[in-house]
Design a protein around this motif. Structure first.
Motif, short mmCIF file in Angstrom:
data_model
loop_
_atom_site.label_atom_id
_atom_site.label_comp_id
_atom_site.label_asym_id
_atom_site.label_seq_id
_atom_site.Cartn_x
_atom_site.Cartn_y
_atom_site.Cartn_z
N ALA A 2 0.83 -1.19 0.00
CA ALA A 2 0.00 0.00 0.00
C ALA A 2 0.87 1.25 0.00
CB ALA A 2 -0.89 0.00 1.24
N LYS A 3 0.43 2.26 -0.74
CA LYS A 3 1.18 3.52 -0.81
C LYS A 3 0.79 4.38 0.37
CE LYS A 3 1.58 7.46 -3.95
NZ LYS A 3 2.93 7.82 -3.55
N THR A 4 1.76 5.06 0.95
CA THR A 4 1.49 5.98 2.06
C THR A 4 1.96 7.38 1.70
OG1 THR A 4 3.61 5.49 3.10
CG2 THR A 4 1.75 4.15 3.78
N THR A 5 1.31 8.36 2.29
CA THR A 5 1.68 9.77 2.09
C THR A 5 1.82 10.42 3.45
OG1 THR A 5 0.43 9.82 0.03
CG2 THR A 5 1.09 11.93 0.97
N GLN A 6 3.00 11.00 3.70
CA GLN A 6 3.27 11.70 4.94
C GLN A 6 3.89 13.05 4.62
OE1 GLN A 6 5.57 7.94 6.61
NE2 GLN A 6 5.07 9.32 8.30
N PRO A 7 3.65 14.04 5.48
CA PRO A 7 4.35 15.32 5.25
C PRO A 7 5.84 15.12 5.37
CG PRO A 7 3.03 15.38 7.27
CD PRO A 7 2.77 14.07 6.64
N ASN A 8 6.61 15.87 4.59
CA ASN A 8 8.06 15.73 4.63
C ASN A 8 8.63 16.12 5.98
OD1 ASN A 8 8.32 14.84 2.01
ND2 ASN A 8 8.48 16.92 1.19
N SER A 9 8.06 17.16 6.59
CA SER A 9 8.62 17.63 7.85
C SER A 9 7.53 18.29 8.68
CB SER A 9 9.76 18.63 7.60
OG SER A 9 9.29 19.77 6.92
N MET A 10 7.76 18.30 9.99
CA MET A 10 6.89 18.98 10.94
C MET A 10 7.73 19.53 12.06
SD MET A 10 3.50 16.55 11.19
CE MET A 10 2.68 17.66 12.31
N GLU A 11 7.18 20.53 12.73
CA GLU A 11 7.85 21.12 13.89
C GLU A 11 6.92 21.05 15.09
OE1 GLU A 11 10.68 24.71 12.12
OE2 GLU A 11 8.96 25.15 13.40
N SER A 12 7.51 20.94 16.26
CA SER A 12 6.72 20.98 17.48
C SER A 12 7.55 21.66 18.55
CB SER A 12 6.35 19.57 17.92
OG SER A 12 5.73 19.61 19.19
N ASN A 13 6.85 22.32 19.46
CA ASN A 13 7.55 22.84 20.63
C ASN A 13 7.68 21.73 21.67
OD1 ASN A 13 7.79 25.53 19.66
ND2 ASN A 13 5.64 25.88 20.20
N GLU A 14 8.76 21.82 22.39
CA GLU A 14 9.00 20.83 23.44
C GLU A 14 7.85 20.84 24.44
OE1 GLU A 14 12.61 21.60 25.54
OE2 GLU A 14 12.81 19.52 26.23
N GLU A 15 7.48 19.64 24.89
CA GLU A 15 6.43 19.42 25.89
C GLU A 15 5.03 19.69 25.37
OE1 GLU A 15 7.20 20.85 29.78
OE2 GLU A 15 9.22 20.06 29.82
N GLU A 16 4.89 19.89 24.08
CA GLU A 16 3.55 20.02 23.50
C GLU A 16 3.21 18.74 22.74
OE1 GLU A 16 2.93 24.63 23.56
OE2 GLU A 16 2.37 23.56 21.74
N PRO A 17 1.91 18.48 22.54
CA PRO A 17 1.54 17.29 21.79
C PRO A 17 1.85 17.45 20.30
CG PRO A 17 -0.42 18.53 22.42
CD PRO A 17 0.74 19.22 23.07
N VAL A 18 2.14 16.33 19.66
CA VAL A 18 2.42 16.31 18.22
C VAL A 18 1.52 15.29 17.57
CG1 VAL A 18 4.18 15.98 16.46
CG2 VAL A 18 4.85 16.75 18.72
N HIS A 19 0.92 15.67 16.46
CA HIS A 19 0.08 14.75 15.69
C HIS A 19 0.72 14.57 14.32
CE1 HIS A 19 -3.80 14.99 18.19
NE2 HIS A 19 -2.83 15.54 18.89
N LEU A 20 1.18 13.37 14.05
CA LEU A 20 1.85 13.07 12.79
C LEU A 20 0.88 12.29 11.90
CD1 LEU A 20 5.18 11.96 14.45
CD2 LEU A 20 4.90 13.99 13.04
#
Lengths: 112, 114
Positions: A2-20
């Motif tokens: 199966a083919k997948t698509t993800q963003p190339n990059s993301m940023e987050s601040n420390e101690e904050e939640p991240v949704h990938l």
């Protein structure tokens, strides 16, 4: 596979939640969604996997859309150590060996 | 926690020389793999090994490459005559015979061919 698509990059601040996010619209009904990550200068590392229900472990949570065409890896409190490339990979549950096919993943940068 | 160990962490060799990269998989695992990652590129599958046989190999794994499980604990990748383009990180992985199809990777060997 199966083919997948993800963003190339993301940023987050420390101690904050991240949704990938990951799109996998062609995933087979029997494929699990696995997530691996690769810290800088390290080998890939298993993070979590699931089929239909949301999953939690000590590293992360995995939210899977009802139609299974997308999923989201959730890091509840990003730390500097979470800076890595995250790969979303459909895989069979079992059945002996199965190679892992890595895409380009999402490079997560965590800002102090 | 059990882990896959790889030695050496960095190997420097001259073009045309033979190299052997070594791995100690997790002790109760029965499936073994080699992957490589050229700098800045994706992790690529090379070969899988089970029951003392190659299960699958990629196009990259040509006659210059071989794998062996010389004893009950080691798993090796040999490159007979290295080329400049073999310079990469090489990762060993292992997985149990049963279970949830999770592979465990070593930290890798950086191979530099001069």
């Amino acid at each position: 596979d199966a083919k997948t698509t993800q963003p190339n990059s993301m940023e987050s601040n420390e101690e904050e939640p991240v949704h990938l996010p990951c799109n996998h619209s062609t995933i087979s009904g029997t494929d699990y969604i696995h997530w691996y990550r690769q810290l800088p200068s390290q080998g890939p590392e298993y993070v979590i996997h699931g089929l239909t229900s949301n999953v939690n472990n000590r590293m992360a949570s995995l939210a899977i859309a009802e139609d299974r065409k997308s999923s989201t890896l959730i890091l509840h409190r990003a730390t500097l150590r979470d800076a890595a490339v995250y790969y979303c990979i459909p895989r069979k549950l079992s059945g002996g060996y199965q190679k892992v096919t890595f895409g380009t993943g999402t490079k997560l940068q965590v800002i102090p | 926690e059990p882990e896959v160990t790889q030695t050496p962490s960095h190997q420097v060799t001259q073009m045309g020389q033979e190299v052997i990269l070594r791995c100690v998989p997790i002790s109760n695992h029965l499936y073994f793999y080699w992957y490589r990652q050229i700098l800045g590129q994706k992790v690529e599958f090379l070969v899988s090994f089970y029951n003392n046989e190659i299960s699958e190999k990629s196009e990259i794994f040509d006659d210059q490459f071989s794998v062996e499980r010389p004893d009950g604990s080691n798993f090796t990748l040999k490159i007979r005559s290295t080329k400049l383009e073999d310079s990469a990180m090489y990762f060993c992985a292992s997985s149990p015979e049963r279970g949830e199809n999770i592979q465990y990777f070593g930290a890798g060997t950086r191979l530099s061919v001069l």
